[in-house]
Design a protein around this motif. Structure first.
Motif, PDB file in Angstrom:
ATOM      1  N   SER A 137     -39.654  14.986  11.924  1.00 45.90           N
ATOM      2  CA  SER A 137     -38.254  15.090  11.500  1.00 45.90           C
ATOM      3  C   SER A 137     -37.612  16.386  11.978  1.00 45.90           C
ATOM      4  O   SER A 137     -36.403  16.445  12.221  1.00 45.90           O
ATOM      5  N   PHE A 208     -40.719  15.821   5.939  1.00 50.31           N
ATOM      6  CA  PHE A 208     -40.238  15.279   4.658  1.00 50.31           C
ATOM      7  C   PHE A 208     -41.247  14.271   4.135  1.00 50.31           C
ATOM      8  O   PHE A 208     -42.107  13.776   4.878  1.00 50.31           O
ATOM      9  N   GLN A 209     -41.124  13.987   2.846  1.00 50.97           N
ATOM     10  CA  GLN A 209     -41.982  12.990   2.216  1.00 50.97           C
ATOM     11  C   GLN A 209     -41.116  11.902   1.603  1.00 50.97           C
ATOM     12  O   GLN A 209     -40.136  12.190   0.909  1.00 50.97           O
ATOM     13  N   LEU A 210     -41.481  10.650   1.874  1.00 52.87           N
ATOM     14  CA  LEU A 210     -40.780   9.510   1.293  1.00 52.87           C
ATOM     15  C   LEU A 210     -41.625   8.968   0.154  1.00 52.87           C
ATOM     16  O   LEU A 210     -42.720   8.445   0.376  1.00 52.87           O
ATOM     17  N   ARG A 211     -41.116   9.121  -1.101  1.00 54.61           N
ATOM     18  CA  ARG A 211     -41.889   8.682  -2.265  1.00 54.61           C
ATOM     19  C   ARG A 211     -41.729   7.175  -2.430  1.00 54.61           C
ATOM     20  O   ARG A 211     -40.619   6.664  -2.596  1.00 54.61           O
ATOM     21  N   LEU A 212     -42.849   6.450  -2.377  1.00 58.46           N
ATOM     22  CA  LEU A 212     -42.819   4.986  -2.484  1.00 58.46           C
ATOM     23  C   LEU A 212     -42.965   4.537  -3.935  1.00 58.46           C
ATOM     24  O   LEU A 212     -42.132   3.796  -4.450  1.00 58.46           O
ATOM     25  N   ALA A 217     -46.758   9.030  -1.728  1.00 62.99           N
ATOM     26  CA  ALA A 217     -45.678   9.450  -0.837  1.00 62.99           C
ATOM     27  C   ALA A 217     -46.184   9.392   0.593  1.00 62.99           C
ATOM     28  O   ALA A 217     -47.348   9.667   0.865  1.00 62.99           O
ATOM     29  N   THR A 219     -45.449  10.746   4.547  1.00 59.42           N
ATOM     30  CA  THR A 219     -44.738  11.798   5.271  1.00 59.42           C
ATOM     31  C   THR A 219     -44.124  11.236   6.552  1.00 59.42           C
ATOM     32  O   THR A 219     -44.452  10.122   6.992  1.00 59.42           O
ATOM     33  N   ASP A 220     -43.255  12.032   7.147  1.00 59.04           N
ATOM     34  CA  ASP A 220     -42.625  11.625   8.405  1.00 59.04           C
ATOM     35  C   ASP A 220     -43.671  11.438   9.512  1.00 59.04           C
ATOM     36  O   ASP A 220     -43.584  10.496  10.306  1.00 59.04           O
ATOM     37  N   LEU A 223     -45.502   8.170   8.947  1.00 63.93           N
ATOM     38  CA  LEU A 223     -44.653   7.044   9.347  1.00 63.93           C
ATOM     39  C   LEU A 223     -44.667   6.865  10.864  1.00 63.93           C
ATOM     40  O   LEU A 223     -44.711   5.741  11.375  1.00 63.93           O
TER      41      LEU A 223
END
Length: 371
Positions: A137, A208-212, A217, A219-220, A223
């Motif tokens: 990111s 960044f971290q995307l919390r599912l 979570a 991370t970028d 992904l």
């Protein structure tokens, strides 16, 4: 089917296939232990803990995600190893160090491009010790540049090795080729150590971290690995099933002499096999370093054991077997942390390898060559 029929069937399996019965009992115990851990229950018998403990659902999901990501990277690298075995008929022990070559080529390129306009000494960039770590990111273009260079650069190194070592030995027996590949592996590994040093360097950080869900979570960087690995596996499937090159590779894997008689340019197919296998190996190494954050001169050699395990479990010579075997070995290696110390999880992966070979000696996709 009633309970009596189920019991009768179980007894028949225990008598006729005792190994399968033992595996079924062990799997049932592990599932019961996992269920007890998730609900936070511990069962004792005569003061000895039978099973149970504590494990959060978030921790389980995190292990599943880690295992899937490592498995995809291992499966991606395993495709090249499986293709080399099925088309060139030898186990390439240099494949793990080819993975390392791709990782270093890609990350050196990304670091130099990211710091050209700064005052960081060039030697620090080259040795990956400037302390400035990249993420998808924060610098997606730089990471993408490194990914492309990792694939292309590894292809160049693979073709050079083939031209200097394997091509002159094309008509040699597979034992000679195997020994030659060990020599190539040592040469690549210690050349990397001589140029970049033997230390472990941090090169990637989380953007960044995307919390599912709670406790999980992504991370970028994770992904990126997930998307690129899945896209490349689909592309390999399309290549094998929809193109002339794929059909030629499958024909050579099935019967090289027959393929030569029917007019297939075998030397060109061999060269394209090295190109495809090298590109996937370099990409796999680069993505794995992106996910883990660190790079070392011997990480591909250590990874080679998992790659071989994945290829053998899936059915050596089968591309789809390498993909499935990679995911299976990755998940087992990660989920083994529930029952084993971190230093022993590889033992669980190889235990699964032995069990699969005992039940199905040719592997999960055994008998299906190349595709």
């Amino acid at each position: 089917m009633g309970i009596a029929d189920t019991v009768t069937g179980g007894r028949r399996i225990a008598v006729e296939r005792p190994g399968t019965a033992v595996v079924a009992v062990v799997v049932a115990y592990l599932l019961a232990d996992l269920a007890a851990k998730l609900v936070g229950t511990t069962v004792f018998f005569l003061g000895v803990r039978l099973f149970g403990g504590s494990l959060t659902v978030g921790s389980l999901f995190t292990m599943l995600l880690d295992g899937l990501l490592v498995g995809l990277a291992v499966g991606l690298a395993g495709i090249g190893l499986s293709m080399t075995y099925s088309i060139l008929d030898f186990a390439n022990f240099a494949h793990g160090d080819t993975v390392t070559v791709g990782a270093f080529l890609g990350w050196v390129t990304a670091y130099v491009a990211a710091n050209l306009a700064t005052s960081v000494p060039f030697s620090s960039l080259f040795l990956l010790n400037d302390g400035n770590q990249l993420s998808v990111s924060a610098g997606w273009a730089l990471v993408l540049l490194g990914l492309v260079v990792a694939a292309v650069g590894t292809v160049a190194v693979t073709l050079l090795v083939d031209r200097l070592v394997y091509r002159p030995m094309r008509d040699s027996d597979n034992i000679s080729l195997l020994i030659a590949s060990i020599g190539v592996a040592l040469a690549l590994r210690y050349l990397i150590a001589f140029v970049f040093g033997a230390q472990t360097s941090g090169v990637a950080t989380v953007g960044f971290q995307l919390r599912l869900v709670t406790g999980l979570a992504v991370t970028d960087n994770e992904l990126a690995l997930l998307v690129v690995a899945v896209v490349l596996m689909i592309a390999v499937h399309v290549l094998l099933q929809r193109t002339k090159l794929g059909k030629a590779m499958r024909a050579m894997a099935d019967n090289e002499d027959l393929a030569r008689v029917t007019g297939i340019p075998t030397e060109r197919v061999v060269r394209l096999t090295w190109i495809l296998g090298g590109a996937l190996a370099g990409t796999s190494g680069y993505l794995l370093v992106l996910e883990r954050g660190t790079i070392a001169f011997n990480f591909g050699w250590i990874l080679l054991l998992l790659i071989f395990a994945a290829v053998i479990v899936g059915g050596i010579g089968s591309i789809y077997g390498a993909m499935a075997g990679g995911v299976l070995i990755g998940l087992v290696d990660s989920l083994a942390l529930i029952w084993l110390p971190s230093g022993l999880t590889r033992a669980a992966a190889f235990a699964v390898l032995i069990v699969v070979l005992l039940i199905r000696p040719s592997g999960i996709f055994g008998g299906v060559t190349t595709a």
